[in-house]
Motif scaffolding. Structure first.
Motif, PDB file in Angstrom:
ATOM      1  N   LYS A 119       0.839  -1.195   0.000  1.00 47.02           N
ATOM      2  CA  LYS A 119       0.000   0.000   0.000  1.00 47.02           C
ATOM      3  C   LYS A 119       0.877   1.249   0.000  1.00 47.02           C
ATOM      4  O   LYS A 119       1.888   1.295   0.695  1.00 47.02           O
ATOM      5  CB  LYS A 119      -0.907   0.030   1.240  1.00 47.02           C
ATOM      6  N   GLY A 136      -8.534   2.603  -1.068  1.00 48.05           N
ATOM      7  CA  GLY A 136      -8.427   1.653  -2.167  1.00 48.05           C
ATOM      8  C   GLY A 136      -7.506   2.090  -3.284  1.00 48.05           C
ATOM      9  O   GLY A 136      -7.316   1.367  -4.256  1.00 48.05           O
ATOM     10  N   GLU A 196       1.289  -5.095   4.307  1.00 45.59           N
ATOM     11  CA  GLU A 196       0.403  -5.684   5.318  1.00 45.59           C
ATOM     12  C   GLU A 196       0.068  -7.106   4.920  1.00 45.59           C
ATOM     13  O   GLU A 196       0.097  -7.442   3.735  1.00 45.59           O
ATOM     14  CB  GLU A 196      -0.931  -4.907   5.402  1.00 45.59           C
ATOM     15  N   LYS A 197      -0.308  -7.912   5.899  1.00 43.68           N
ATOM     16  CA  LYS A 197      -0.871  -9.215   5.580  1.00 43.68           C
ATOM     17  C   LYS A 197      -2.180  -8.955   4.856  1.00 43.68           C
ATOM     18  O   LYS A 197      -2.944  -8.083   5.250  1.00 43.68           O
ATOM     19  CB  LYS A 197      -1.118 -10.011   6.859  1.00 43.68           C
ATOM     20  N   LEU A 243      -5.798  -9.763   4.181  1.00 45.52           N
ATOM     21  CA  LEU A 243      -6.894 -10.528   4.778  1.00 45.52           C
ATOM     22  C   LEU A 243      -7.878 -10.925   3.673  1.00 45.52           C
ATOM     23  O   LEU A 243      -8.255 -10.089   2.844  1.00 45.52           O
ATOM     24  CB  LEU A 243      -7.599  -9.698   5.859  1.00 45.52           C
ATOM     25  N   GLU A 286      -7.018   2.456   8.423  1.00 49.15           N
ATOM     26  CA  GLU A 286      -6.759   3.890   8.238  1.00 49.15           C
ATOM     27  C   GLU A 286      -7.750   4.728   9.028  1.00 49.15           C
ATOM     28  O   GLU A 286      -8.746   4.206   9.517  1.00 49.15           O
ATOM     29  CB  GLU A 286      -6.756   4.289   6.750  1.00 49.15           C
ATOM     30  N   ILE A 307     -16.574  -7.946   2.628  1.00 48.57           N
ATOM     31  CA  ILE A 307     -16.396  -6.863   1.646  1.00 48.57           C
ATOM     32  C   ILE A 307     -16.513  -7.341   0.195  1.00 48.57           C
ATOM     33  O   ILE A 307     -16.618  -6.521  -0.706  1.00 48.57           O
ATOM     34  CB  ILE A 307     -15.024  -6.154   1.821  1.00 48.57           C
TER      35      ILE A 307
HETATM   36  C1  MV4 Z   1      -6.928  -4.457   2.890  1.00 48.89           C
HETATM   37  C2  MV4 Z   1      -7.639  -5.613   2.484  1.00 48.89           C
HETATM   38  C3  MV4 Z   1      -7.195  -6.832   2.933  1.00 48.89           C
HETATM   39  N1  MV4 Z   1      -6.090  -6.897   3.719  1.00 48.89           N
HETATM   40  N2  MV4 Z   1      -5.853  -4.582   3.668  1.00 48.89           N
HETATM   41  C4  MV4 Z   1      -9.394  -1.281   0.361  1.00 48.89           C
HETATM   42  C5  MV4 Z   1      -9.751   0.125   0.720  1.00 48.89           C
HETATM   43  C6  MV4 Z   1      -8.779   0.531   1.744  1.00 48.89           C
HETATM   44  N3  MV4 Z   1      -9.433   1.314   2.751  1.00 48.89           N
HETATM   45  C7  MV4 Z   1      -8.215  -0.722   2.276  1.00 48.89           C
HETATM   46  N4  MV4 Z   1      -8.679  -1.782   1.455  1.00 48.89           N
HETATM   47  C8  MV4 Z   1      -8.393  -3.057   1.745  1.00 48.89           C
HETATM   48  N5  MV4 Z   1      -7.302  -3.234   2.532  1.00 48.89           N
HETATM   49  C9  MV4 Z   1      -5.461  -5.779   4.069  1.00 48.89           C
HETATM   50  N6  MV4 Z   1      -4.366  -5.871   4.852  1.00 48.89           N
HETATM   51  C10 MV4 Z   1      -8.772  -5.447   1.687  1.00 48.89           C
HETATM   52  C11 MV4 Z   1      -9.140  -4.154   1.300  1.00 48.89           C
HETATM   53  C12 MV4 Z   1     -10.334  -4.073   0.499  1.00 48.89           C
HETATM   54  C13 MV4 Z   1     -11.474  -3.464   0.997  1.00 48.89           C
HETATM   55  C14 MV4 Z   1     -11.506  -2.884   2.260  1.00 48.89           C
HETATM   56  C15 MV4 Z   1     -12.644  -2.260   2.746  1.00 48.89           C
HETATM   57  C16 MV4 Z   1     -13.784  -2.231   1.950  1.00 48.89           C
HETATM   58  C17 MV4 Z   1     -13.765  -2.797   0.704  1.00 48.89           C
HETATM   59  C18 MV4 Z   1     -12.628  -3.408   0.210  1.00 48.89           C
HETATM   60  C19 MV4 Z   1     -12.630  -3.987  -1.053  1.00 48.89           C
HETATM   61  C20 MV4 Z   1     -11.506  -4.578  -1.526  1.00 48.89           C
HETATM   62  C21 MV4 Z   1     -10.344  -4.619  -0.753  1.00 48.89           C
END
Ligand code: MV4
Length: 450
Positions: A159, A166, A201-202, A204, A288, A437
Motif C-alpha cells: 500500500k 483503495g 500488510e498481511k 486478509l 486507516e 467486503i
Molecule cells: C486491505 C484488504 C485486505 N487486507 N488490507 C481497500 C480500501 C482501503 N481502505 C483498504 N482496502 C483493503 N485493505 C489488508 N491488509 C482489503 C481491502 C479491500 C477493501 C476494504 C474495505 C472495503 C472494501 C474493500 C474492497 C476490496 C479490498
C-alpha cells in the motif's frame, strides 16, 4: 468566535451543513460553481458567491477562490464537507493563516493521519490493534524485503503511504512477484501522491469493513459513538451502510471504542473522525483513519440521536463536549442506501434531468438530498442524488421499513441504482447480517451468470 460559516462544498452535504448552521443560529455563505446556481443550499444561504465554472478544479478545489470568498463575505469559519478539500492539510493551514477556523482537525492531524505509515505507527503506539505488517517504509533491498514479507506471511498487500480508500494498492501472492510489485506500486505512488513510500500488510481474505466514529473537543475530551458496517461496496464505492455493525459482541466493540478514544487523546485529535477496521474471525485490525465527516454519518446520528454536524461546529467553536461517554448509547438499528444516478448494468454515472421525484416517509425514515423534480444531475460531480436512511428498534424492523421505503421511492427521467438496493434488501445473506467486503461483487457476478 465566528458567527458566519462558509460551506466549501455542494450537493447533499452542503445542504446538510447549511441546516446544521441554521439550527445553531449561524449565518451561512454558499460558494458554488456555474453548475450549482439553483442548488437548495445556495438558495437558503445568507450570501451566495459564484466561484468558477463547473469543473471542480476551477471551483470547489480552487483554494484561492474559496479563501477570497471567505474574506469578502466575512465568514469566520469554513466547513469543507466531505471529498474536495476536506482532507487537504495545506488548505486547512491556509484557512488558519487567514485567521479563520477550519471546521475539522488541526492541519498536523490531517497530515499525520493522511500518511498511512505514520497513522499505523501512531495507532500501534496507542494500543489500537493493526493488521500485521511493516512499521516503516519498505526498503528496495530484495533480501530485506523478502525477509519482511516471509515474516508476515503471504498473501501480502503493498500500500502507498499517500494512498487510502483503495488507491495505490497491490496484492502479492508469493515471494516471486514481490520486488516487481514493489517497483510498480512505488512508481504509481510517486506519480499519484508525490510520495514514493510503500508499506506492507498481511492481506486478509474475507474481512468485514467496520468503522468507529469518534468526536473530540479542543480540551482533551473524546467520545466514541458506536460502530458502522460498510462492507457492502463495489469497486471501493460504498453502496449501503448500517449501524451498529451486526453480530459483533458489545464488549468487543466497547474495547475497541475505548482504544480509539485513548488514541485520539494521545495525538490531540479534535473534531469528528472515523477509525476504519478490517474485521476477520472476530479480530479488529486498524487500516486507516478518516479525518472528515463521512457520507454515512447519518446512521450514527439515527442510532445515537446526536447531530454530528452540529457537534462538529460546536467543538470548532471551542465549546466543551456536553456529551458524557456513559450517556451515549446506540439505540436500535439504522441503514443508509446511497441512491446514485447511474446505469443499472454498467454502473457508469448517468447524469441528466430528473423529471419525477417521489419520496418515502413514515416513522424512522429520513431522506438527505439536494435533488428534486427539475434537478439536473451534472456529469462533473459524483453521482449521489440522495441518501435514504431508515431507523428501527431492531435490525429486522429497520430492514422492513427500508424495504417499504425503497418500494415507495420513485425517480424519473434518469437511471438510478434503486433497483439494486431493492435486490440487496431481499438477499438472504444480507438479511442474516455480517457479509464480507466481497459479498456484493460476488452477488453481482452470480446475477450476471444466472
Ligand atoms: C486491505 C484488504 C485486505 N487486507 N488490507 C481497500 C480500501 C482501503 N481502505 C483498504 N482496502 C483493503 N485493505 C489488508 N491488509 C482489503 C481491502 C479491500 C477493501 C476494504 C474495505 C472495503 C472494501 C474493500 C474492497 C476490496 C479490498
Amino acid at each position: 468566535m465566528f458567527d458566519t460559516v462558509l460551506i466549501a462544498n455542494r450537493g447533499e452535504v452542503a445542504l446538510r451543513v447549511q441546516r446544521a448552521c441554521r439550527t445553531l443560529g449561524l449565518r451561512t455563505v454558499a460558494v458554488h460553481s456555474a453548475a450549482d446556481r439553483d442548488a437548495p443550499h445556495v438558495r437558503h444561504a445568507d450570501i451566495a458567491l459564484w466561484i468558477g465554472p463547473a469543473a471542480a478544479r476551477r471551483s470547489y478545489l480552487d483554494q484561492a477562490a474559496i479563501l477570497f470568498a471567505a474574506e469578502v463575505s466575512g465568514a469566520g469559519a469554513i466547513h469543507p464537507g466531505y471529498g474536495f478539500l476536506s482532507e487537504n492539510a495545506d488548505f486547512a493551514e491556509r484557512v488558519e493563516a487567514a485567521g479563520r477556523v477550519f471546521i475539522g482537525p488541526s492541519p498536523e492531524s490531517i497530515r499525520t493521519l493522511g500518511n498511512k505509515i505514520a497513522a499505523r505507527r501512531a495507532m500501534r503506539d496507542a494500543g489500537v490493534p493493526c493488521v500485521p505488517g511493516s512499521d516503516a517504509a519498505l526498503p528496495d533491498d530484495a533480501d530485506l524485503l523478502g525477509e519482511l514479507a516471509d515474516r508476515i506471511g503471504y498473501p501480502v498487500i503493498l500500500k502507498a503511504a499517500g494512498g487510502g480508500g483503495g488507491r495505490g494498492m497491490r496484492v502479492v501472492r508469493d515471494g516471486s512477484g514481490l520486488a516487481d510489485a514493489l517497483a510498480l506500486t512505488r512508481e504509481e505512488a510517486r506519480q499519484a501522491f508525490c510520495n514514493a513510500d510503500v508499506y506492507l500488510e498481511k492481506f486478509l481474505l474475507h474481512p468485514r469493513h467496520v468503522e468507529i466514529q469518534v468526536l473530540a473537543d479542543q480540551h482533551g475530551q473524546v467520545v466514541w459513538l458506536g460502530s458502522r458496517d460498510c462492507s457492502l461496496q463495489r469497486r471501493h464505492q460504498k453502496v449501503l451502510e448500517e449501524a451498529p455493525a451486526p453480530g459483533i459482541a458489545a464488549e468487543t466493540i466497547q474495547a475497541i471504542g475505548t482504544r480509539c478514544v485513548a488514541a485520539c487523546r494521545r495525538i490531540g485529535y479534535r473534531g469528528v473522525g472515523t477509525f476504519e477496521f478490517l474485521v476477520e474471525d472476530g479480530a479488529f485490525c486498524f487500516i486507516e483513519m478518516n479525518t472528515r465527516l463521512q457520507v454515512e454519518h447519518c446512521v450514527t446520528e439515527m442510532t445515537t440521536g446526536i447531530d454530528l454536524v452540529q457537534q462538529q461546529i460546536r467543538v470548532a467553536r471551542g465549546e466543551r463536549l456536553a456529551l458524557a461517554q456513559d450517556a451515549i448509547r446506540q439505540r436500535g438499528h439504522a441503514f443508509e442506501c446511497r441512491i446514485n444516478a447511474e446505469d443499472p448494468e454498467t454502473f457508469a454515472p448517468a447524469p441528466g434531468r430528473i423529471t419525477g421525484w417521489e419520496l418515502p416517509g413514515g416513522p424512522g425514515v429520513r431522506v438527505d438530498s439536494h435533488a428534486g423534480a427539475g434537478t439536473v444531475v451534472s456529469p462533473y460531480y459524483d453521482s449521489l442524488i440522495a441518501k435514504l436512511v431508515v431507523h428501527g428498534d431492531t435490525r429486522a424492523e429497520a430492514l422492513a421499513r427500508l424495504r417499504v421505503a425503497l418500494d415507495e421511492m420513485r425517480v424519473g427521467g434518469i437511471e438510478t441504482n434503486l433497483d439494486l438496493h431493492r435486490r440487496i434488501v431481499r438477499d438472504p445473506d444480507f438479511e442474516a447480517g455480517g457479509v464480507d467486503i466481497h459479498h456484493l461483487e460476488h452477488r453481482l457476478a452470480q446475477e450476471r451468470g444466472a
